[in-house]
Design a protein around this motif. Structure first.
Motif, PDB file in Angstrom:
ATOM      1  N   MET A 206       0.885  -1.174   0.000  1.00  0.00           N
ATOM      2  CA  MET A 206       0.000   0.000   0.000  1.00  0.00           C
ATOM      3  C   MET A 206       0.916   1.214   0.000  1.00  0.00           C
ATOM      4  O   MET A 206       1.486   1.576   1.039  1.00  0.00           O
ATOM      5  N   ASN A 207       1.053   1.849  -1.169  1.00  0.00           N
ATOM      6  CA  ASN A 207       2.073   2.874  -1.352  1.00  0.00           C
ATOM      7  C   ASN A 207       1.490   4.267  -1.554  1.00  0.00           C
ATOM      8  O   ASN A 207       0.277   4.432  -1.681  1.00  0.00           O
ATOM      9  N   PHE A 208       2.373   5.255  -1.588  1.00  0.00           N
ATOM     10  CA  PHE A 208       2.075   6.660  -1.795  1.00  0.00           C
ATOM     11  C   PHE A 208       1.387   7.250  -0.546  1.00  0.00           C
ATOM     12  O   PHE A 208       0.869   6.511   0.297  1.00  0.00           O
ATOM     13  N   GLY A 209       1.386   8.571  -0.480  1.00  0.00           N
ATOM     14  CA  GLY A 209       0.845   9.238   0.705  1.00  0.00           C
ATOM     15  C   GLY A 209      -0.600   8.913   0.993  1.00  0.00           C
ATOM     16  O   GLY A 209      -1.013   8.882   2.160  1.00  0.00           O
TER      17      GLY A 209
ATOM     18  N   LEU B 107      14.010  -6.709  15.046  1.00  0.00           N
ATOM     19  CA  LEU B 107      12.749  -6.027  15.345  1.00  0.00           C
ATOM     20  C   LEU B 107      11.699  -6.926  15.973  1.00  0.00           C
ATOM     21  O   LEU B 107      10.737  -6.422  16.568  1.00  0.00           O
ATOM     22  N   GLY B 108      11.831  -8.244  15.842  1.00  0.00           N
ATOM     23  CA  GLY B 108      10.861  -9.151  16.436  1.00  0.00           C
ATOM     24  C   GLY B 108       9.476  -9.060  15.825  1.00  0.00           C
ATOM     25  O   GLY B 108       8.480  -9.391  16.481  1.00  0.00           O
ATOM     26  N   VAL B 109       9.385  -8.628  14.564  1.00  0.00           N
ATOM     27  CA  VAL B 109       8.081  -8.543  13.910  1.00  0.00           C
ATOM     28  C   VAL B 109       7.500  -9.939  13.711  1.00  0.00           C
ATOM     29  O   VAL B 109       6.294 -10.157  13.845  1.00  0.00           O
ATOM     30  N   LEU B 110       8.368 -10.910  13.406  1.00  0.00           N
ATOM     31  CA  LEU B 110       7.976 -12.312  13.264  1.00  0.00           C
ATOM     32  C   LEU B 110       8.894 -13.159  14.128  1.00  0.00           C
ATOM     33  O   LEU B 110      10.056 -12.793  14.355  1.00  0.00           O
TER      34      LEU B 110
ATOM     35  N   VAL C 279       4.487  -2.124   5.585  1.00  0.00           N
ATOM     36  CA  VAL C 279       5.341  -3.280   5.321  1.00  0.00           C
ATOM     37  C   VAL C 279       5.251  -4.275   6.478  1.00  0.00           C
ATOM     38  O   VAL C 279       5.067  -5.480   6.278  1.00  0.00           O
ATOM     39  N   ARG C 280       5.383  -3.778   7.696  1.00  0.00           N
ATOM     40  CA  ARG C 280       5.374  -4.670   8.867  1.00  0.00           C
ATOM     41  C   ARG C 280       4.013  -5.313   9.070  1.00  0.00           C
ATOM     42  O   ARG C 280       3.909  -6.509   9.393  1.00  0.00           O
ATOM     43  N   GLU C 281       2.958  -4.539   8.906  1.00  0.00           N
ATOM     44  CA  GLU C 281       1.617  -5.065   9.150  1.00  0.00           C
ATOM     45  C   GLU C 281       1.283  -6.188   8.174  1.00  0.00           C
ATOM     46  O   GLU C 281       0.770  -7.241   8.562  1.00  0.00           O
ATOM     47  N   ILE C 282       1.606  -5.998   6.905  1.00  0.00           N
ATOM     48  CA  ILE C 282       1.247  -6.988   5.890  1.00  0.00           C
ATOM     49  C   ILE C 282       2.066  -8.262   6.052  1.00  0.00           C
ATOM     50  O   ILE C 282       1.549  -9.371   5.874  1.00  0.00           O
ATOM     51  N   MET C 283       3.347  -8.143   6.430  1.00  0.00           N
ATOM     52  CA  MET C 283       4.170  -9.349   6.540  1.00  0.00           C
ATOM     53  C   MET C 283       3.749 -10.257   7.696  1.00  0.00           C
ATOM     54  O   MET C 283       4.136 -11.417   7.744  1.00  0.00           O
TER      55      MET C 283
ATOM     56  N   PRO D 151      -4.147  -2.107   7.532  1.00  0.00           N
ATOM     57  CA  PRO D 151      -5.229  -2.860   8.174  1.00  0.00           C
ATOM     58  C   PRO D 151      -6.500  -2.930   7.339  1.00  0.00           C
ATOM     59  O   PRO D 151      -7.230  -3.931   7.410  1.00  0.00           O
ATOM     60  N   GLU D 152      -6.773  -1.928   6.533  1.00  0.00           N
ATOM     61  CA  GLU D 152      -7.957  -1.975   5.673  1.00  0.00           C
ATOM     62  C   GLU D 152      -7.806  -3.055   4.610  1.00  0.00           C
ATOM     63  O   GLU D 152      -8.763  -3.780   4.304  1.00  0.00           O
TER      64      GLU D 152
END
Length: 544
Positions: A263-266, A451-454, A410-414, A273-274
């Motif tokens: 999900m890119n650009f401003g 970072l412990g994201v996963l 990036v973090r949310e989607i992964m 989450p959407e």
């Protein structure tokens, strides 16, 4: 037994807890797993590798690769082999080199020179194939019949199929043309392709209607393959573009794999989450969906891809003619800078986010590493003047980094339950995106250890068993007795992506061994001469 890894930490790809074991290989497969808690004699072999402190996992599967020609040009292919990649999925974004005829081959070579090199006039590769099966045969033969560096699976490129059937016209396909495209897709699947890809911000694939795409996806569904779209927007209207792909494939009864699902650009900052809620609703009602991402914020593509689609109708020579015409070039500029071109995802282009990463003409190398805005300022001219000159002088061969991503997205989607890893790695250019050399160690080093994201076990599952399940490969993606010995040994405490935006061609550290079919492709951190890769052809289970 051929090889035993002694006292290794097994991360088996299932997502479950790791365990210590001896893992023995024979005849290209995992012959025995002797856990630390098992009784009886430990396996022995001609070669015993002391692996205490290392983790052993299935080989990583790159679900979005642009190595279509690199596999035939570079026998070492260290960019991927050194990362632990044992299988790449190529034929991405609707544009690749089979099926073609002579005319289409010349056109697609010109169009994606920036992705793969070997543009018109280049003689570094003998393009002696025309069908999907012949291209896969060429991969099997590889270098002097010995094979290629890593395994490869192929997606039929919808844009190339449309180019071959309809041409470059922005118009609906006729019923006869749709029928021919369906036959070409069926033939490719019968010859071993795993599915169909699209590039719906790239011409001429973007000219296809949803109805046309649905018909092709019906054919993919008949062969139990999957559809992998680069959909119509990752910027303005991104959520609607995702919804379009979900609805289209559900109508066709086809599995869906969303390419580089960002999900890119401003306009999309913080909106991951959407997207995930949209996918969860579909998954919860029976949709078959997966996705891949790369663990970086900038994207990478060609500069010509930013143009409005009408400016690309007719193919490369028509594009160049429009750019050379002052009045038409001014129309292009207005759409790009004011309205937002469909090639730039409906967002007005911001030239300070567009960094030149590669050029086809070595004489233009001074542009590399600079944004269009910076180059324009140095010349005292408007950015569009700089961009237009580069497009013309480089004959559309320039690649770019597009700095439009968001770390929180990036973090949310992964983290999502159907996420897999894909490098989207373009290996061409003077300054390629570091993801081409660093995606998989970046996941393990930065997003797991730092970072412990996963968790490590979950991350390995994202990179191994999940993609193997999407590809419907019954004997890959897990450390199990009887499975193929496509394996990676890495040090969880040190594995690191050493590639950076300043030094993108730097190999990773902390990955001492990589094996394909039980043969060492990387040994003690160095590339061997082994060429164990082949095309991975999935026998289609035709329905109806």
């Amino acid at each position: 037994m051929d090889t035993v890894f002694r006292d290794v930490r097994v991360i088996d790809g299932s997502g479950g807890p790791s365990y210590r074991a001896d893992v023995a290989l024979a005849d290209g497969r995992i012959a025995e797993i002797h856990r630390e808690t098992d009784g009886g004699p430990r396996p022995s072999a001609a070669r015993v590798v002391a692996a205490d402190g290392l983790a052993l996992s299935p080989g990583f599967i790159d679900m979005h690769a642009h190595s279509d020609l690199a596999l035939l040009r570079d026998p070492s292919h260290e960019a991927k082999a050194a990362q632990g990649v044992t299988l790449e999925v190529i034929g991405q974004d609707g544009l690749s080199y089979a099926p073609v005829d002579d005319t289409t081959l010349a056109e697609v070579r010109a169009q994606i020179t920036g992705w793969n090199g070997s543009g018109p006039g280049s003689t570094d590769i003998d393009f002696d194939w025309r069908t999907v099966g012949e291209y896969l045969d060429r991969l099997d033969h590889g270098f002097d019949g010995a094979g290629i560096a890593v395994n490869a699976a192929y997606l039929i490129p919808q844009g190339t199929v449309r180019m071959l059937t309809v041409g470059w016209d922005d118009r609906p396909a006729t019923a006869d043309e749709v029928a021919r495209m369906r036959r070409l897709v069926a033939e490719g699947l019968e010859q071993g392709a795993v599915g169909l890809s699209s590039g719906l911000t790239y011409t001429p694939g973007m000219y296809a209607s949803d109805a046309e795409l649905t018909e092709l996806c019906r054919e993919v569904a008949r062969y139990d393959g999957y559809y992998c779209p680069h959909h119509r927007s990752y910027g303005a209207g991104a959520l609607q573009a995702y919804e379009e792909m979900v609805a289209l494939t559900r109508e066709a009864g086809c599995a869906l794999h969303l390419a580089h699902a960002t999900m890119n650009f401003g306009v999309n900052k913080g909106r991951a989450p959407e997207l995930l809620a949209l996918l969860d609703r579909a998954l919860d009602t029976g949709a078959d969906i997966s996705l891949d991402t790369y663990p970086y914020t900038p994207g990478c593509t060609t500069l010509v891809a930013m143009l409005p689609s009408w400016a690309s109708e007719g193919g490369p020579e028509a594009i160049l003619a429009r750019l050379k015409d002052d009045a038409t070039a001014e129309r292009i500029r207005h759409v790009m800078e004011v309205e937002g071109a469909d090639g730039c995802h409906g967002v007005p282009i911001e030239w300070d986010t567009i960094e030149i990463s590669g050029v086809s003409d070595p004489g233009l190398a001074g542009c590399v590493g600079k944004t269009i805005a910076r180059s324009a300022a140095e010349r005292g001219e408007r950015p569009w003047v700089t961009a237009r000159r580069l497009l013309v002088n480089d004959r559309l061969g320039s690649t770019i980094l597009q700095h439009v991503g968001h770390e929180e997205n990036v973090r949310e989607i992964m983290r999502h339950r159907v996420h897999t890893g894909g490098s989207d790695g373009i290996l061409q250019g003077y300054k390629p995106h570091p993801r081409a050399y660093g995606t998989f160690p970046q996941y393990l080093g930065k997003y797991v250890r730092e970072l412990g994201v996963l968790t490590l076990e979950d991350c390995v599952a994202h990179l191994t068993s999940r993609p193997a399940a999407r590809l419907r490969l019954p004997d890959r993606g897990l450390v199990r007795e009887g499975y193929r010995a496509d394996l990676v040994l890495f040090d969880p405490a040190t594995v690191t992506a050493e590639s950076t935006f300043d030094a993108p061609r730097t190999l990773p550290s902390g990955i001492p061994h990589v094996l394909i079919d039980g043969r060492f492709v990387i040994e003690d951190g160095r590339r061997t001469a082994v060429l164990a890769g082949r095309s991975v052809r999935r026998t289609p289970a035709r329905r109806g």
